[in-house]
Design an enzyme around this catalytic site. Structure first.
Site, PDB file in Angstrom:
ATOM      1  N   LYS A   1       2.921 -11.061   9.152  1.00 41.81           N
ATOM      2  CA  LYS A   1       1.681 -10.281   9.130  1.00 41.81           C
ATOM      3  C   LYS A   1       0.731 -11.019   8.196  1.00 41.81           C
ATOM      4  O   LYS A   1       0.954 -11.085   6.986  1.00 41.81           O
ATOM      5  CB  LYS A   1       1.949  -8.863   8.628  1.00 41.81           C
ATOM      6  CG  LYS A   1       0.715  -7.998   8.631  1.00 41.81           C
ATOM      7  CD  LYS A   1       1.089  -6.556   8.358  1.00 41.81           C
ATOM      8  CE  LYS A   1      -0.094  -5.621   8.483  1.00 41.81           C
ATOM      9  NZ  LYS A   1      -1.219  -5.933   7.607  1.00 41.81           N
TER      10      LYS A   1
ATOM     11  N   CYS B   1     -16.344  26.464  -7.676  1.00 46.27           N
ATOM     12  CA  CYS B   1     -16.088  25.456  -8.712  1.00 46.27           C
ATOM     13  C   CYS B   1     -17.096  24.333  -8.546  1.00 46.27           C
ATOM     14  O   CYS B   1     -17.137  23.691  -7.504  1.00 46.27           O
ATOM     15  CB  CYS B   1     -14.666  24.916  -8.589  1.00 46.27           C
ATOM     16  SG  CYS B   1     -14.394  23.372  -9.477  1.00 46.27           S
TER      17      CYS B   1
ATOM     18  N   LYS C   1       7.080  -6.217  17.464  1.00 47.07           N
ATOM     19  CA  LYS C   1       6.400  -5.675  18.652  1.00 47.07           C
ATOM     20  C   LYS C   1       7.384  -5.617  19.814  1.00 47.07           C
ATOM     21  O   LYS C   1       8.191  -6.542  19.980  1.00 47.07           O
ATOM     22  CB  LYS C   1       5.231  -6.587  19.060  1.00 47.07           C
ATOM     23  CG  LYS C   1       4.165  -6.718  17.983  1.00 47.07           C
ATOM     24  CD  LYS C   1       3.096  -7.733  18.343  1.00 47.07           C
ATOM     25  CE  LYS C   1       2.147  -7.919  17.156  1.00 47.07           C
ATOM     26  NZ  LYS C   1       1.250  -9.057  17.312  1.00 47.07           N
TER      27      LYS C   1
ATOM     28  N   GLU D   1       7.064 -11.528  13.701  1.00 46.05           N
ATOM     29  CA  GLU D   1       6.148 -12.599  13.287  1.00 46.05           C
ATOM     30  C   GLU D   1       5.500 -12.199  11.968  1.00 46.05           C
ATOM     31  O   GLU D   1       5.440 -11.008  11.642  1.00 46.05           O
ATOM     32  CB  GLU D   1       5.061 -12.792  14.362  1.00 46.05           C
ATOM     33  CG  GLU D   1       4.079 -11.628  14.398  1.00 46.05           C
ATOM     34  CD  GLU D   1       3.296 -11.515  15.697  1.00 46.05           C
ATOM     35  OE1 GLU D   1       3.928 -11.283  16.746  1.00 46.05           O
ATOM     36  OE2 GLU D   1       2.066 -11.632  15.641  1.00 46.05           O
TER      37      GLU D   1
ATOM     38  N   SER E   1      -4.755  -0.456  14.452  1.00 50.01           N
ATOM     39  CA  SER E   1      -4.082  -0.850  13.217  1.00 50.01           C
ATOM     40  C   SER E   1      -2.585  -0.629  13.434  1.00 50.01           C
ATOM     41  O   SER E   1      -2.166  -0.300  14.536  1.00 50.01           O
ATOM     42  CB  SER E   1      -4.615  -0.055  12.045  1.00 50.01           C
ATOM     43  OG  SER E   1      -4.419   1.307  12.290  1.00 50.01           O
TER      44      SER E   1
ATOM     45  N   CYS F   1      -9.118  24.928 -14.769  1.00 47.97           N
ATOM     46  CA  CYS F   1      -9.835  23.763 -14.255  1.00 47.97           C
ATOM     47  C   CYS F   1     -10.702  23.177 -15.374  1.00 47.97           C
ATOM     48  O   CYS F   1     -11.294  23.935 -16.152  1.00 47.97           O
ATOM     49  CB  CYS F   1     -10.712  24.217 -13.089  1.00 47.97           C
ATOM     50  SG  CYS F   1     -11.711  22.906 -12.375  1.00 47.97           S
TER      51      CYS F   1
ATOM     52  N   ASP G   1     -32.886 -17.551  -7.368  1.00 46.63           N
ATOM     53  CA  ASP G   1     -31.424 -17.573  -7.374  1.00 46.63           C
ATOM     54  C   ASP G   1     -30.898 -17.701  -8.797  1.00 46.63           C
ATOM     55  O   ASP G   1     -29.912 -17.061  -9.167  1.00 46.63           O
ATOM     56  CB  ASP G   1     -30.902 -18.761  -6.553  1.00 46.63           C
ATOM     57  CG  ASP G   1     -30.975 -18.450  -5.067  1.00 46.63           C
ATOM     58  OD1 ASP G   1     -31.446 -17.338  -4.719  1.00 46.63           O
ATOM     59  OD2 ASP G   1     -30.568 -19.323  -4.270  1.00 46.63           O
ATOM     60  N   ALA G   2     -31.575 -18.524  -9.585  1.00 51.37           N
ATOM     61  CA  ALA G   2     -31.088 -18.766 -10.949  1.00 51.37           C
ATOM     62  C   ALA G   2     -31.153 -17.479 -11.781  1.00 51.37           C
ATOM     63  O   ALA G   2     -30.225 -17.144 -12.519  1.00 51.37           O
ATOM     64  CB  ALA G   2     -31.925 -19.861 -11.610  1.00 51.37           C
TER      65      ALA G   2
ATOM     66  N   ASP H   1     -28.389 -15.224 -10.631  1.00 54.72           N
ATOM     67  CA  ASP H   1     -27.092 -15.661 -11.152  1.00 54.72           C
ATOM     68  C   ASP H   1     -26.950 -15.305 -12.622  1.00 54.72           C
ATOM     69  O   ASP H   1     -25.870 -14.949 -13.092  1.00 54.72           O
ATOM     70  CB  ASP H   1     -26.924 -17.174 -10.965  1.00 54.72           C
ATOM     71  CG  ASP H   1     -26.712 -17.512  -9.493  1.00 54.72           C
ATOM     72  OD1 ASP H   1     -26.447 -16.567  -8.712  1.00 54.72           O
ATOM     73  OD2 ASP H   1     -26.824 -18.699  -9.133  1.00 54.72           O
TER      74      ASP H   1
HETATM   75  S1  IVH Z   1      -0.888  -6.843  15.826  1.00 54.50           S
HETATM   76  C1  IVH Z   1      -2.117  -3.652  18.453  1.00 54.50           C
HETATM   77  N1  IVH Z   1      -0.011  -8.917  14.527  1.00 54.50           N
HETATM   78  O1  IVH Z   1      -2.696  -6.167  10.496  1.00 54.50           O
HETATM   79  C2  IVH Z   1      -1.707  -4.210  17.181  1.00 54.50           C
HETATM   80  N2  IVH Z   1      -1.649  -7.558  13.496  1.00 54.50           N
HETATM   81  O2  IVH Z   1      -2.323  -3.453   9.607  1.00 54.50           O
HETATM   82  C3  IVH Z   1      -2.697  -5.145  16.663  1.00 54.50           C
HETATM   83  N3  IVH Z   1      -2.369  -8.358  11.306  1.00 54.50           N
HETATM   84  O3  IVH Z   1      -5.543  -4.848  12.047  1.00 54.50           O
HETATM   85  C4  IVH Z   1      -2.264  -5.833  15.495  1.00 54.50           C
HETATM   86  N4  IVH Z   1      -1.094 -10.141  11.245  1.00 54.50           N
HETATM   87  O4  IVH Z   1      -5.618  -7.282  11.259  1.00 54.50           O
HETATM   88  C5  IVH Z   1      -0.830  -7.860  14.504  1.00 54.50           C
HETATM   89  N5  IVH Z   1       0.805 -10.823  13.490  1.00 54.50           N
HETATM   90  C6  IVH Z   1       0.013  -9.772  13.493  1.00 54.50           C
HETATM   91  C7  IVH Z   1      -0.849  -9.497  12.405  1.00 54.50           C
HETATM   92  C8  IVH Z   1      -1.659  -8.367  12.433  1.00 54.50           C
HETATM   93  C9  IVH Z   1      -2.014  -9.440  10.605  1.00 54.50           C
HETATM   94  C10 IVH Z   1      -3.348  -7.349  10.855  1.00 54.50           C
HETATM   95  C11 IVH Z   1      -4.398  -6.965  11.841  1.00 54.50           C
HETATM   96  C12 IVH Z   1      -4.293  -5.469  11.962  1.00 54.50           C
HETATM   97  C13 IVH Z   1      -3.600  -5.126  10.701  1.00 54.50           C
HETATM   98  C14 IVH Z   1      -2.870  -3.804  10.811  1.00 54.50           C
END
Ligand code: IVH
Length: 702
Positions: free
Chosen positions: A128, A450, A301, A126, A92, A419, A43-44, A47
């Site tokens: 994020k 290319c 949502k 809410e 997402s 190019c 490890d050392a 590092d």
């Molecule tokens: S809802 C069906 N709520 O943001 C929708 N996502 O950019 C599912 N995230 O992959 C996501 N806070 O990792 C939701 N209050 C929140 C969130 C949230 C963070 C993340 C989550 C998602 C990503 C999308």
């Protein structure tokens, strides 16, 4: 080893050489440790290598490469954790960047649901959380599986690590549904992040760039006791598979998760008004600095879960939710130069070479300049002082120039007429028939003649989301390509044979940096990819406008390579084949045209044929193969009374059907509402099955 020079005495060239050597050594040891569980040094000693690399990179910031081991926080123990196929995909979110985008989102939701002025829709708002999403599966109240999001379809099994979090109950009380997948965000608080970095400093280990990376590194530790020592936290905000509903609304469902023992975010509100959502956004933004965790926006949502179900998803994001992002962080620096990069599709992208500067906790020395129009519009010149912006993991951008600080004689940027590749092919901007304008992007006209494009194409082919050939990264492709060992995809699969038969001189295993083991590993990795899934193959081909998402949609729709290739080859001339492609949800005109063009080009067909001779292409799974309309082509006509046209179309597609706009011999079902005219007539003539809207719902079961 000979005595190392003091970092302060290194010349730039010496430093460059050392960065290369150290990076490759560290990577080798990482592989030995994480993938083979067989560390070759103490490890050392390990590092010491890392510390020297950090010291050199500190003194020569321009030598910090994006793929440097110091830029990768924590281990990537790929293949170390088992794979988990999510019972329901982890989605997402689409983004909104301003108030208007949010108003548009609400408008889209209302239109899709066919609501009138009088109908009210409630939304939740809410924070994020800027962490990593995780899914927790409870069976009969027992936590049986914890997984990362991965690519949304498949994640990694990190149950043991997730179990170390205090916020994650191992057992739920009797009130929980028999089957419950709880989803949410794993994050590290600011206080724990500061303490962790202080510890890292003390023991001479590299510090983490931000709490998100620290959380990621901590969660993917092989030893769960390390994860346990890192004080991670979890907010529950969503769910996956369920044996019974938690409640009727988003808000109530999250409250139930709270009652079951999960930590839920206290900032959530519900409202039917745009203004109140925006007030919540501004309120949360104001409190952002006082929260003990990173957030990067606010998520809205649709509250009613029956509405959510009707809205469904498009590509990989739900139609019923959106992330309203906070504005990106900014910094000021000097533009030292503009370099041109040639991409896989020949696009010439100007890249700003910047005096390194920290934005949002990360050192930035490159930024994209997009294209020459953008440079002209912002009047960006070499030597200018520029304002730089970076949002999340997005590539940094130059927002504007501070013209008052412009040095004398700074020249405007001149687009390259040829190019930068050795062929010096002329460059051109194409006329885009669809927009009626010249494309903003200048391209090399050499296509696969290319060498830059060929090489980029190969890099893409081997990359993680395509063939994913371990050990055949950008550097190896670069070297093999320059030497002429690999000039096109099929060559990758003949390399081992050519090496064995003495065509490669000196043989790979006798070369500097290679040995019997690494060559053996490379050939084994290539062999392992001789059988490939259809979606990966389609992405790997690098057809313009066909990325990972579209490739997946095509694979699901056609399931076999033969079916796809037949349709794609016909698409250039045959209207019905074109319709077939356009009938797939998410595949638009641009991608359809590009596919048609690709398969109309004999040179491409030959290249694909040579590749086909080397590999086996596995069929993809069809979506909802058990639905009564899977694989069928449906046309909707007339007025629909129970749902909007968009909703009907989305539902049919989610059941695996193709939706087409016109009736032909290939149509399986015509759904005709009141007022249906010529399409109904044509369908009757052709003997196509015709259903009323009610009969259609009966067929698909609701
Ligand atoms: S809802 C069906 N709520 O943001 C929708 N996502 O950019 C599912 N995230 O992959 C996501 N806070 O990792 C939701 N209050 C929140 C969130 C949230 C963070 C993340 C989550 C998602 C990503 C999308």
């Amino acid at each position: 080893m000979s005595a190392l020079k003091d970092v302060a005495d290194l010349t730039t060239d010496e430093a460059d050489a050392e960065v290369t050597r150290l990076s490759s050594e560290i990577r080798k040891h990482d592989r030995a440790y994480y993938q083979n569980d067989a560390p070759k040094i103490s490890d050392a000693a390990y590092d010491a290598l890392r510390l020297r690399l950090i010291a050199i990179e500190d003194r020569f910031p321009l030598l910090v490469r994006p793929d440097s081991p110091t830029q990768k926080v924590g281990a990537t123990p790929s293949g170390k954790f088992g794979e988990v196929r999510h019972a329901r995909p982890m989605l997402s979110l689409g983004n909104a960047f301003n108030d208007e985008d949010v108003a548009d989102f609400i408008g889209r939701v209302r239109r899709f649901l066919g609501l009138t002025e009088a109908d009210d829709v409630q939304f939740t708002a809410e924070p994020k959380i800027d962490g990593l999403s995780a899914s927790l599966r409870y069976e009969k109240g027992e936590l049986v599986l914890g997984a990362t999001r991965g690519d949304g379809g498949t994640g990694e099994n990190i149950t043991a690590n997730l179990k170390t979090l205090n916020d994650i109950p191992h057992r739920l009380d009797g009130d929980a549904p028999d089957l419950l997948e709880v989803r949410g965000e794993v994050y590290m608080s600011h206080a724990d992040f500061a303490a962790l970095n202080a510890r890292q400093r003390e023991i001479g280990k590299p510090e983490y760039k931000n709490p998100r990376n620290a959380a990621a590194g901590s969660l993917r530790q092989i030893d769960p006791s390390i994860t346990a020592s890192r004080s991670l936290q979890f907010f529950a905000y969503a769910w996956g598979e369920l044996s019974g509903p938690l409640a009727e609304t988003q808000y109530e469902s999250v409250q139930r998760l709270g009652a079951l023992g999960f930590t839920i975010n206290p900032e959530m509100i519900v409202t039917g008004k745009l203004e109140t959502l925006l007030e919540a956004y501004r309120g949360i933004e104001k409190r952002r600095a006082t929260l003990d965790y990173d957030i990067d926006g606010v998520v809205y949502k649709v509250d009613r879960l029956d509405y959510q179900a009707r809205l469904g998803q498009v590509a990989r994001a739900p139609r019923w939710a959106i992330a309203h992002k906070f504005p990106a962080e900014r910094a000021t620096t000097i533009l030292n130069d503009i370099e041109i990069q040639v991409g896989r599709t020949g696009a010439l992208t100007p890249v700003a070479k910047l005096e390194p500067v920290t934005v949002g906790g990360v050192v930035v020395s490159n930024a994209t300049l997009h294209n020459e129009d953008e440079i002209a519009r912002k009047d960006i010149r070499i030597g200018d002082t520029v304002v730089l912006q970076r949002a999340g993991d997005v590539i940094p951008q130059i927002v504007e120039v501070i013209t008052s600080e412009r040095p004398e004689g700074a020249q405007p940027f001149e687009p390259l007429k040829t190019c930068p590749c050795p062929l010096e092919t002329p460059t051109a901007r194409e006329f885009n028939e669809r927009t009626g304008k010249m494309d903003a992007v200048r391209r090399c006209t050499g296509e696969l003649a290319c060498p830059f494009q060929k090489k980029e194409h190969l890099k893409h082919f081997s990359s993680r989301k395509a063939f994913d050939i371990e050990g055949l990264g950008e550097k190896q492709i670069e070297a093999f390509f320059e030497e002429g060992l690999v000039r096109e995809p099929a060559d990758i699969f003949t390399l081992a044979m050519r090496n064995r038969e003495g065509e490669v001189q000196p043989p790979l295993q006798e070369r500097e940096g290679w040995g019997e083991t690494s060559v053996g590993n490379l050939f084994a990795a290539i062999e392992g990819r001789r059988t490939i899934g259809l979606a990966r193959l389609l992405n790997a081909l690098g057809i313009r406008h066909v990325g990972e998402g579209t490739a997946r949609l095509l694979a699901r729709a056609y399931t076999s390579w033969t079916a796809f290739k037949t349709a794609a080859t016909a698409a250039a001339e045959d209207g019905e084949a074109r319709e077939g492609l356009l009938g797939i949800d998410g595949v638009g005109e641009t991608a359809t045209d590009a596919i048609g063009r690709y398969f109309a080009e004999p040179h491409n067909l030959e290249l694909v044929q040579r590749l086909e001779d080397q590999i086996t292409i596995e069929d993809a799974e069809a979506v909802a193969a058990d639905s009564p309309v899977a694989g069928k082509t449906i046309v909707f006509t007339g007025t629909l009374e129970r749902v909007t046209r968009d909703e009907a179309k989305a539902k049919a597609q989610s059941l695996g059907a193709k939706v087409s706009g016109s009736v032909s011999a290939k149509t399986d079902i015509l759904v005709a509402g009141p007022g249906a005219g010529s399409k109904l007539k044509k369908a009757t003539e052709l003997g196509v099955q015709t259903l009323t809207e009610d009969e259609w719902f009966e067929l698909i079961g609701g």
